[in-house]
Design a protein around this motif. Structure first.
Motif, PDB file in Angstrom:
ATOM      1  N   GLN A   1      33.071  46.301  41.323  1.00 40.13           N
ATOM      2  CA  GLN A   1      32.927  44.922  41.784  1.00 40.13           C
ATOM      3  C   GLN A   1      31.551  44.365  41.456  1.00 40.13           C
TER       4      GLN A   1
ATOM      5  N   GLN B   1      39.374  44.363  45.713  1.00 43.83           N
ATOM      6  CA  GLN B   1      39.133  44.137  47.139  1.00 43.83           C
ATOM      7  C   GLN B   1      40.334  44.593  47.970  1.00 43.83           C
TER       8      GLN B   1
ATOM      9  N   ILE C   1      33.333  49.676  44.656  1.00 41.74           N
ATOM     10  CA  ILE C   1      32.178  48.807  44.913  1.00 41.74           C
ATOM     11  C   ILE C   1      31.318  48.671  43.658  1.00 41.74           C
TER      12      ILE C   1
ATOM     13  N   SER D   1      30.764  41.229  39.056  1.00 42.96           N
ATOM     14  CA  SER D   1      29.942  40.124  39.553  1.00 42.96           C
ATOM     15  C   SER D   1      28.769  39.841  38.603  1.00 42.96           C
TER      16      SER D   1
ATOM     17  N   LEU E   1      40.333  48.316  47.972  1.00 41.58           N
ATOM     18  CA  LEU E   1      39.277  48.809  48.852  1.00 41.58           C
ATOM     19  C   LEU E   1      39.747  48.823  50.308  1.00 41.58           C
ATOM     20  N   PHE E   2      40.317  47.721  50.766  1.00 43.01           N
ATOM     21  CA  PHE E   2      40.811  47.652  52.139  1.00 43.01           C
ATOM     22  C   PHE E   2      41.964  48.628  52.360  1.00 43.01           C
TER      23      PHE E   2
ATOM     24  N   ASN F   1      38.788  41.238  40.576  1.00 43.59           N
ATOM     25  CA  ASN F   1      37.992  41.419  41.786  1.00 43.59           C
ATOM     26  C   ASN F   1      38.873  41.369  43.032  1.00 43.59           C
ATOM     27  N   LEU F   2      39.860  40.488  43.065  1.00 40.79           N
ATOM     28  CA  LEU F   2      40.787  40.408  44.187  1.00 40.79           C
ATOM     29  C   LEU F   2      41.593  41.705  44.313  1.00 40.79           C
TER      30      LEU F   2
END
Length: 85
Positions: free
Chosen positions: A76, A13, A73, A80, A16-17, A9-10
């Motif tokens: 993720q 992320q 997304i 989750s 994504l950024f 997940n990290l």
């Protein structure tokens, strides 16, 4: 197992950024001459290139970063939900 999901997940992320920043920087540096732009292109190209090869071009607009963001997304959310069950 949750450690693996957290690390994944990290990574997603960060990716994504990086894709968002790459897309914004492409407005100011479309050729990727800036070292920051070049680094972001090198980092995100393995994700964006396969999407770009599948999607048809829409003139000067490249929608592959948006599709990549959408896929990240979704991944993720799946991670989750896997952790919460």
């Amino acid at each position: 197992m949750t450690l693996v999901f957290s690390i994944l997940n990290l990574f997603l992320q960060i990716m994504l950024f990086a894709i968002i920043i790459r897309a914004v920087l492409s407005w100011f540096d479309p050729r990727g001459q800036n070292p920051v732009s070049r680094a972001l292109i090198e980092f995100t190209e393995p994700i964006i290139a396969p999407i770009r090869s599948i999607m048809p071009r829409m003139g000067m607009i490249d929608l592959s970063p948006m599709i990549a963001i959408f896929i990240i997304i979704m991944l993720q959310q799946m991670i989750s939900s896997a952790v919460n069950t």
